[in-house]
Write a protein that holds these residues in place. Structure first.
Motif, PDB file in Angstrom:
ATOM      1  N   TRP A 173      32.394  32.393  17.488  1.00  0.00           N
ATOM      2  CA  TRP A 173      31.174  31.786  18.009  1.00  0.00           C
ATOM      3  C   TRP A 173      30.535  30.885  16.948  1.00  0.00           C
ATOM      4  O   TRP A 173      30.104  29.784  17.252  1.00  0.00           O
ATOM      5  CB  TRP A 173      30.184  32.859  18.454  1.00  0.00           C
ATOM      6  CG  TRP A 173      28.863  32.289  18.830  1.00  0.00           C
ATOM      7  CD1 TRP A 173      28.545  31.639  19.976  1.00  0.00           C
ATOM      8  CD2 TRP A 173      27.688  32.278  18.018  1.00  0.00           C
ATOM      9  NE1 TRP A 173      27.236  31.224  19.929  1.00  0.00           N
ATOM     10  CE2 TRP A 173      26.680  31.605  18.741  1.00  0.00           C
ATOM     11  CE3 TRP A 173      27.391  32.782  16.751  1.00  0.00           C
ATOM     12  CZ2 TRP A 173      25.405  31.428  18.241  1.00  0.00           C
ATOM     13  CZ3 TRP A 173      26.118  32.589  16.250  1.00  0.00           C
ATOM     14  CH2 TRP A 173      25.140  31.926  16.994  1.00  0.00           C
TER      15      TRP A 173
ATOM     16  N   ALA B 249      29.983  26.947  17.380  1.00  0.00           N
ATOM     17  CA  ALA B 249      28.627  26.408  17.258  1.00  0.00           C
ATOM     18  C   ALA B 249      28.569  25.330  16.170  1.00  0.00           C
ATOM     19  O   ALA B 249      27.966  24.264  16.374  1.00  0.00           O
ATOM     20  CB  ALA B 249      27.644  27.536  16.953  1.00  0.00           C
TER      21      ALA B 249
ATOM     22  N   VAL C  82      21.853  23.743  19.863  1.00  0.00           N
ATOM     23  CA  VAL C  82      21.439  25.117  20.182  1.00  0.00           C
ATOM     24  C   VAL C  82      21.875  25.481  21.600  1.00  0.00           C
ATOM     25  O   VAL C  82      22.370  26.590  21.842  1.00  0.00           O
ATOM     26  CB  VAL C  82      19.909  25.273  20.002  1.00  0.00           C
ATOM     27  CG1 VAL C  82      19.422  26.582  20.585  1.00  0.00           C
ATOM     28  CG2 VAL C  82      19.541  25.166  18.534  1.00  0.00           C
ATOM     29  N   ILE C  83      21.717  24.549  22.533  1.00  0.00           N
ATOM     30  CA  ILE C  83      22.157  24.807  23.904  1.00  0.00           C
ATOM     31  C   ILE C  83      23.666  25.046  23.947  1.00  0.00           C
ATOM     32  O   ILE C  83      24.143  25.982  24.611  1.00  0.00           O
ATOM     33  CB  ILE C  83      21.744  23.645  24.832  1.00  0.00           C
ATOM     34  CG1 ILE C  83      20.229  23.622  24.997  1.00  0.00           C
ATOM     35  CG2 ILE C  83      22.431  23.746  26.184  1.00  0.00           C
ATOM     36  CD1 ILE C  83      19.696  22.390  25.687  1.00  0.00           C
TER      37      ILE C  83
ATOM     38  N   VAL D  73      24.440  28.527  22.588  1.00  0.00           N
ATOM     39  CA  VAL D  73      24.139  29.581  23.560  1.00  0.00           C
ATOM     40  C   VAL D  73      25.223  29.626  24.639  1.00  0.00           C
ATOM     41  O   VAL D  73      25.704  30.707  25.015  1.00  0.00           O
ATOM     42  CB  VAL D  73      22.741  29.375  24.177  1.00  0.00           C
ATOM     43  CG1 VAL D  73      22.514  30.282  25.379  1.00  0.00           C
ATOM     44  CG2 VAL D  73      21.656  29.596  23.129  1.00  0.00           C
ATOM     45  N   LEU D  74      25.623  28.462  25.126  1.00  0.00           N
ATOM     46  CA  LEU D  74      26.688  28.420  26.140  1.00  0.00           C
ATOM     47  C   LEU D  74      28.004  28.958  25.591  1.00  0.00           C
ATOM     48  O   LEU D  74      28.735  29.661  26.296  1.00  0.00           O
ATOM     49  CB  LEU D  74      26.867  26.993  26.646  1.00  0.00           C
ATOM     50  CG  LEU D  74      25.748  26.428  27.508  1.00  0.00           C
ATOM     51  CD1 LEU D  74      26.003  24.961  27.827  1.00  0.00           C
ATOM     52  CD2 LEU D  74      25.586  27.246  28.774  1.00  0.00           C
TER      53      LEU D  74
ATOM     54  N   GLY E 159      28.261  31.237  23.259  1.00  0.00           N
ATOM     55  CA  GLY E 159      28.089  32.689  23.181  1.00  0.00           C
ATOM     56  C   GLY E 159      28.263  33.356  24.526  1.00  0.00           C
ATOM     57  O   GLY E 159      28.896  34.408  24.640  1.00  0.00           O
ATOM     58  N   VAL E 160      27.724  32.747  25.574  1.00  0.00           N
ATOM     59  CA  VAL E 160      27.900  33.291  26.931  1.00  0.00           C
ATOM     60  C   VAL E 160      29.371  33.261  27.320  1.00  0.00           C
ATOM     61  O   VAL E 160      29.904  34.210  27.906  1.00  0.00           O
ATOM     62  CB  VAL E 160      27.033  32.503  27.941  1.00  0.00           C
ATOM     63  CG1 VAL E 160      27.396  32.849  29.365  1.00  0.00           C
ATOM     64  CG2 VAL E 160      25.569  32.743  27.676  1.00  0.00           C
TER      65      VAL E 160
END
Length: 92
Positions: free
Chosen positions: A39, A43, A81-82, A85-86, A88-89
């Motif tokens: 992740w 990122a 950041v978006i 997060v995506l 990570g999901v």
């Protein structure tokens, strides 16, 4: 980012050797620490790509003023950041 490339190349090598190696690579990905490292890699790579695109646009002569440069920097960070997060999901 550079340190994790070795892990990713090793996992790719394992997964392509045999069906047992593929199963071993899959089991490595189930460990939470490896998921966290992957992740972090995704990122960082996402931010790197977005910042590179921003600088390419700046090389074309846009967003070079102070105000527009600050706005483009904030937009780049928000998009990174978006994306994080995506990612990570997607990984969990």
């Amino acid at each position: 980012m550079l340190v994790l490339v070795g892990l990713l190349v090793w996992l790719l090598n394992q997964s392509l050797q045999s069906p047992e190696g593929f199963a071993q690579a899959q089991s490595v990905f189930t460990h939470p620490l490896v998921k966290f490292l992957i992740w972090g890699f995704v990122a960082a790579l996402g931010y790197h790509v977005l910042a590179g695109l921003r600088h390419m646009v700046m090389d074309l002569g846009f967003w070079e003023e102070r105000e527009s440069g600050n706005v483009s920097a904030v937009v780049t960070i928000v998009l990174a950041v978006i994306l994080a997060v995506l990612a990570g999901v997607w990984l969990w």
